[in-house]
Design a protein around this motif. Sequence first.
Motif, PDB file in Angstrom:
ATOM      1  N   UNK A 137     -27.330  34.076 -51.719  1.00 57.14           N
ATOM      2  CA  UNK A 137     -26.631  32.932 -51.136  1.00 57.14           C
ATOM      3  C   UNK A 137     -25.291  33.215 -51.496  1.00 57.14           C
ATOM      4  N   UNK A 138     -24.908  33.694 -52.766  1.00 54.90           N
ATOM      5  CA  UNK A 138     -23.598  34.010 -53.128  1.00 54.90           C
ATOM      6  C   UNK A 138     -22.967  35.189 -52.392  1.00 54.90           C
ATOM      7  N   UNK A 139     -23.876  36.526 -51.969  1.00 55.27           N
ATOM      8  CA  UNK A 139     -23.522  37.379 -51.216  1.00 55.27           C
ATOM      9  C   UNK A 139     -23.017  36.765 -49.647  1.00 55.27           C
ATOM     10  N   UNK A 140     -23.966  35.910 -49.123  1.00 60.51           N
ATOM     11  CA  UNK A 140     -23.859  35.673 -47.747  1.00 60.51           C
ATOM     12  C   UNK A 140     -22.295  34.698 -47.771  1.00 60.51           C
ATOM     13  N   UNK A 141     -22.253  33.884 -48.834  1.00 62.16           N
ATOM     14  CA  UNK A 141     -21.017  33.095 -48.943  1.00 62.16           C
ATOM     15  C   UNK A 141     -19.705  33.824 -48.764  1.00 62.16           C
ATOM     16  N   UNK A 142     -19.894  35.136 -49.853  1.00 66.39           N
ATOM     17  CA  UNK A 142     -18.762  35.890 -50.007  1.00 66.39           C
ATOM     18  C   UNK A 142     -18.493  36.635 -48.582  1.00 66.39           C
ATOM     19  N   UNK A 156     -27.745  26.762 -43.270  1.00 70.15           N
ATOM     20  CA  UNK A 156     -26.822  26.050 -43.259  1.00 70.15           C
ATOM     21  C   UNK A 156     -25.399  26.645 -43.368  1.00 70.15           C
ATOM     22  N   UNK A 157     -25.125  27.565 -44.252  1.00 66.93           N
ATOM     23  CA  UNK A 157     -23.629  28.079 -44.583  1.00 66.93           C
ATOM     24  C   UNK A 157     -23.374  28.495 -43.095  1.00 66.93           C
ATOM     25  N   UNK A 158     -24.352  29.313 -42.619  1.00 69.61           N
ATOM     26  CA  UNK A 158     -23.859  30.196 -41.228  1.00 69.61           C
ATOM     27  C   UNK A 158     -23.515  28.805 -40.284  1.00 69.61           C
ATOM     28  N   UNK A 163     -19.589  25.767 -37.076  1.00 71.54           N
ATOM     29  CA  UNK A 163     -19.175  24.490 -36.541  1.00 71.54           C
ATOM     30  C   UNK A 163     -17.841  23.977 -37.156  1.00 71.54           C
ATOM     31  N   UNK A 164     -17.791  24.153 -38.340  1.00 76.76           N
ATOM     32  CA  UNK A 164     -16.572  23.569 -38.865  1.00 76.76           C
ATOM     33  C   UNK A 164     -15.565  24.391 -39.819  1.00 76.76           C
ATOM     34  N   UNK A 165     -15.945  25.760 -39.689  1.00 80.25           N
ATOM     35  CA  UNK A 165     -15.312  26.730 -40.109  1.00 80.25           C
ATOM     36  C   UNK A 165     -15.179  26.744 -41.736  1.00 80.25           C
ATOM     37  N   UNK A 166     -14.244  27.400 -42.518  1.00 81.47           N
ATOM     38  CA  UNK A 166     -14.367  27.404 -43.838  1.00 81.47           C
ATOM     39  C   UNK A 166     -14.756  25.869 -44.727  1.00 81.47           C
ATOM     40  N   UNK A 196     -18.265  25.619 -44.517  1.00 78.37           N
ATOM     41  CA  UNK A 196     -19.073  26.679 -45.376  1.00 78.37           C
ATOM     42  C   UNK A 196     -19.232  26.129 -46.672  1.00 78.37           C
ATOM     43  N   UNK A 197     -18.133  25.662 -47.286  1.00 78.24           N
ATOM     44  CA  UNK A 197     -18.008  25.252 -48.668  1.00 78.24           C
ATOM     45  C   UNK A 197     -18.892  24.062 -48.943  1.00 78.24           C
TER      46      UNK A 197
END
Length: 445
Positions: A255-260, A402-404, A409-412, A415-416
């Motif tokens: 998930x850290x890789x995906x978020x990065x 959920x991150x994607x 939908x809401x951008x940055x 995602x956080x």
Amino acid sequence: MDNDTLLGKAPIPRAVAAMAIPSVISSLVTVVYNMADTFFVGQTGDALQVAAVSLTNPIFILLMAFANMFGMGGSAIISVALGENNHQSVKKISSFISWASLVVGAAFAAVLLCFTAPILHLFGADASTFEFARGYTVYIAFGAPFVIWSAAASFVVRAEGASKEAMIGSMIGTIANIVLDPVFVSGLEQGAAGAAIATTIGNMLAALYYLWYFLKKSRRFSLAPKDALCGTHIAVRVCSAGFPTAIFSALMCVSTIVLNLILVTYGNAPVAAIGIVFKANMFITFLQMGLANGVQPIFGYSYGAGDIKRFTDTERFTKLCCFVVGLAATALYFFLRKPIIGLFVEDSGVITYGVQMLIAYMLSGPFIGFLFVNMNCMQSVGRALPATVLSVLRQGLLLIPLLYLLNAVFGLNGAVLGQSITDYVTIALSCVVWRRIRHGSEQHP
């Protein structure tokens, strides 16, 4: 008071304090340990080096996944064996954990050294951050066996009731890292690579301390290879008991890789910021994780001895403690969010991103400890599968989609928020699942 009396007969508040306080200190030492690299690299004033260290976070997380599998799994099985007064099993389990940690660490190092470039590109490194990330990765690879074994050994030592000694080992590694970081990062101008060198040396020193404890201090543990070659029974029990914690860490890596990869599309500043936030937020998370992990030997011992009332009383008291400290830590972070981010970097853009991200990440802070306590309870009664499912949901099957979705939908900003939303869903699920398991375990088999 001997360890058996502490685990099995001491008043609950006293037993929890004796086991949990050193564990919490060890966890906070781990937080400082993880923060140190980012802090001292941040003092170089180069946001690209901070971003590079952030991109390599998944490597350390994956190392800890193996350490947690062997350490947490072994701790759960050892504490039950001690409750059953089965000391021969304790010897076999402790030896297996030690040798398995070293073998897996060596294999992990070989993979990192042979496939450095493709691994870093997968993590999101670009032309501006690749060389910094490569320097960090190469030196961390050499320390992989020591990182895994020293972390796993701390759980094993705590399972014997020696929580203070487990804390000392963690502090040795952390203090060495903090002392050596400025020497290698700034003094010898090694930058991100210097932070990895300091981390490796710190873990080597911690491993030496635990080696001394196993050989000279403990009356129950073993490092004999013949004890490690105990057949598949011990290995399966250790790995299955520790798998929920391991999959939790492994999926955290993913998930850290995906978020990065999501954040790097917005530039290197958000990547640098999330690395700082991830490590800063560890204070809230690890504070409660330390409480939950510290009392796990009490859970295992009580269950092994058939004392379900002590098990239940310990659970309730620990959850109360988690909520109180989680709420206090979250409030502290909310009021000091800007100075906290500013400790690590002076770049105004990174600070702006970091403050917003820290608020999003700490929303689940007051309650995340319930999840850790529930998962430890499940592991202690031999119900590893539900805990594994919860881990998979929190860091994988629920979080990653959920991150994607939130980013689309809401951008940055969306995602956080993914981690906190996922946390609340899994906390609620863990309470429901554990309640059902607890009712079925009230009569000890």
